[in-house]
Design a protein around this motif. Sequence first.
Motif, mmCIF file in Angstrom:
data_model
loop_
_atom_site.group_PDB
_atom_site.id
_atom_site.type_symbol
_atom_site.label_atom_id
_atom_site.label_comp_id
_atom_site.label_asym_id
_atom_site.label_seq_id
_atom_site.Cartn_x
_atom_site.Cartn_y
_atom_site.Cartn_z
ATOM 1 N N GLU A 156 9.371 6.199 17.896
ATOM 2 C CA GLU A 156 10.354 6.136 17.152
ATOM 3 C C GLU A 156 9.705 5.984 15.578
ATOM 4 O OE1 GLU A 156 13.912 4.092 18.019
ATOM 5 O OE2 GLU A 156 12.633 3.213 19.798
ATOM 6 N N ALA A 164 13.065 -4.219 15.338
ATOM 7 C CA ALA A 164 11.937 -3.600 16.266
ATOM 8 C C ALA A 164 10.841 -4.559 16.144
ATOM 9 C CB ALA A 164 11.659 -2.166 15.549
ATOM 10 N N THR A 214 -0.733 0.250 14.253
ATOM 11 C CA THR A 214 -0.222 -1.068 14.353
ATOM 12 C C THR A 214 -1.335 -2.182 14.419
ATOM 13 O OG1 THR A 214 1.791 -0.245 15.331
ATOM 14 C CG2 THR A 214 1.259 -2.494 15.716
ATOM 15 N N ASP A 235 11.671 -7.380 18.699
ATOM 16 C CA ASP A 235 11.700 -6.980 20.017
ATOM 17 C C ASP A 235 10.138 -7.132 20.455
ATOM 18 O OD1 ASP A 235 13.055 -5.981 22.203
ATOM 19 O OD2 ASP A 235 12.005 -4.231 21.870
ATOM 20 N N ALA A 236 9.359 -6.572 19.930
ATOM 21 C CA ALA A 236 8.108 -6.137 20.258
ATOM 22 C C ALA A 236 7.375 -7.576 20.132
ATOM 23 C CB ALA A 236 7.008 -5.455 19.230
ATOM 24 N N GLN A 238 8.440 -9.491 23.420
ATOM 25 C CA GLN A 238 7.646 -8.940 24.663
ATOM 26 C C GLN A 238 6.319 -9.636 24.612
ATOM 27 O OE1 GLN A 238 7.837 -4.493 25.354
ATOM 28 N NE2 GLN A 238 9.222 -4.657 23.767
ATOM 29 N N ALA A 296 2.935 -3.147 22.269
ATOM 30 C CA ALA A 296 4.619 -3.011 22.282
ATOM 31 C C ALA A 296 5.003 -2.311 21.052
ATOM 32 C CB ALA A 296 4.994 -4.408 22.429
ATOM 33 N N LEU A 297 4.553 -2.637 19.782
ATOM 34 C CA LEU A 297 5.073 -2.090 18.540
ATOM 35 C C LEU A 297 4.595 -0.882 18.312
ATOM 36 C CD1 LEU A 297 6.808 -2.510 16.248
ATOM 37 C CD2 LEU A 297 5.091 -3.787 14.985
ATOM 38 N N GLU A 338 3.627 1.199 20.561
ATOM 39 C CA GLU A 338 4.283 2.246 21.677
ATOM 40 C C GLU A 338 5.600 2.633 20.921
ATOM 41 O OE1 GLU A 338 4.052 0.839 25.419
ATOM 42 O OE2 GLU A 338 1.930 1.564 25.744
ATOM 43 N N ARG A 339 6.332 1.631 20.444
ATOM 44 C CA ARG A 339 7.648 1.735 19.936
ATOM 45 C C ARG A 339 7.694 2.745 18.450
ATOM 46 N NH1 ARG A 339 12.657 -1.392 19.146
ATOM 47 N NH2 ARG A 339 14.028 -0.211 18.443
ATOM 48 N N LEU A 340 6.878 2.461 17.764
ATOM 49 C CA LEU A 340 6.673 3.271 16.799
ATOM 50 C C LEU A 340 6.200 4.527 16.941
ATOM 51 C CD1 LEU A 340 5.354 0.461 14.010
ATOM 52 C CD2 LEU A 340 7.637 1.407 14.162
#
Length: 252
Positions: A71, A85, A36, A88-89, A92, A63-64, A66-68
């Motif tokens: 997931e 997604a 990212t 949402d990031a 944040q 944020a993105l 860690e999310r990816l």
Amino acid sequence: MGWRIYAASAVGSSHLDKGIPCQDACAFHVSGDVLTAVVCDGAGSAAHSDIGARLIADALARALGERLGAEPELLEASREAFFEAAADAAAQARASVIERARADGRALGDYAATVVAYAGDARRGWFLHIGDGIGVAEAGEGGAGAVVSLPANGEYANETYFLTGEGWREQLRVLEVPAPTARLALMSDGAMPFAMARGNAALYAPFIDPVSRYLATVDEDEGSRALHGTLADPRTHGITSDDKTLLIALRA
């Protein structure tokens, strides 16, 4: 195989002359095979846009990323699912700027910054974009299979959109990169005059190819220092007076 990331920002001559700090920022996050990367350009008219750009770049990449990392299947999801997604990031990241503005007793607009970012793995990826700047993902040598995320400006030439704006979600764009990326470039608009070809359809090969060949021979720290030297070269002042940020990611 994996990502090698080189990134640098340099103050533009217009800011050097006025003693203004660089208002660009960049950040990246790597989790396994997922990269990212984010470039932000602070608004020249905003008093603390350098802080806003730094906060947004760091928070969005984290944020993105860690999310990816948790997931990775989101990279294979529908456009709508990835958009949510990304939004949402971005929310944040925006919240981190709101918190800073409140602590400083300042208006949120004082921290205005654009966003151009990429998230992807060895198979595919996505751009996410608010405002100007540009992203290019190439699948092969010579710019083959390039996907370009173009800048978006407002009604007037000097107008653009910011994550700090009220309508940020409506201005958030995502663009699929359906093939593996061999070379990624993210840049603020200050680097575009010499790093992009005419019409912004592709990277400018006489500039980017020698730079990439050199970067492939050195580690990330040395390469990023060399990239900064290129961006800060006084010869660039005759091309642009703006701050310049360039992030290049190569897959070995």
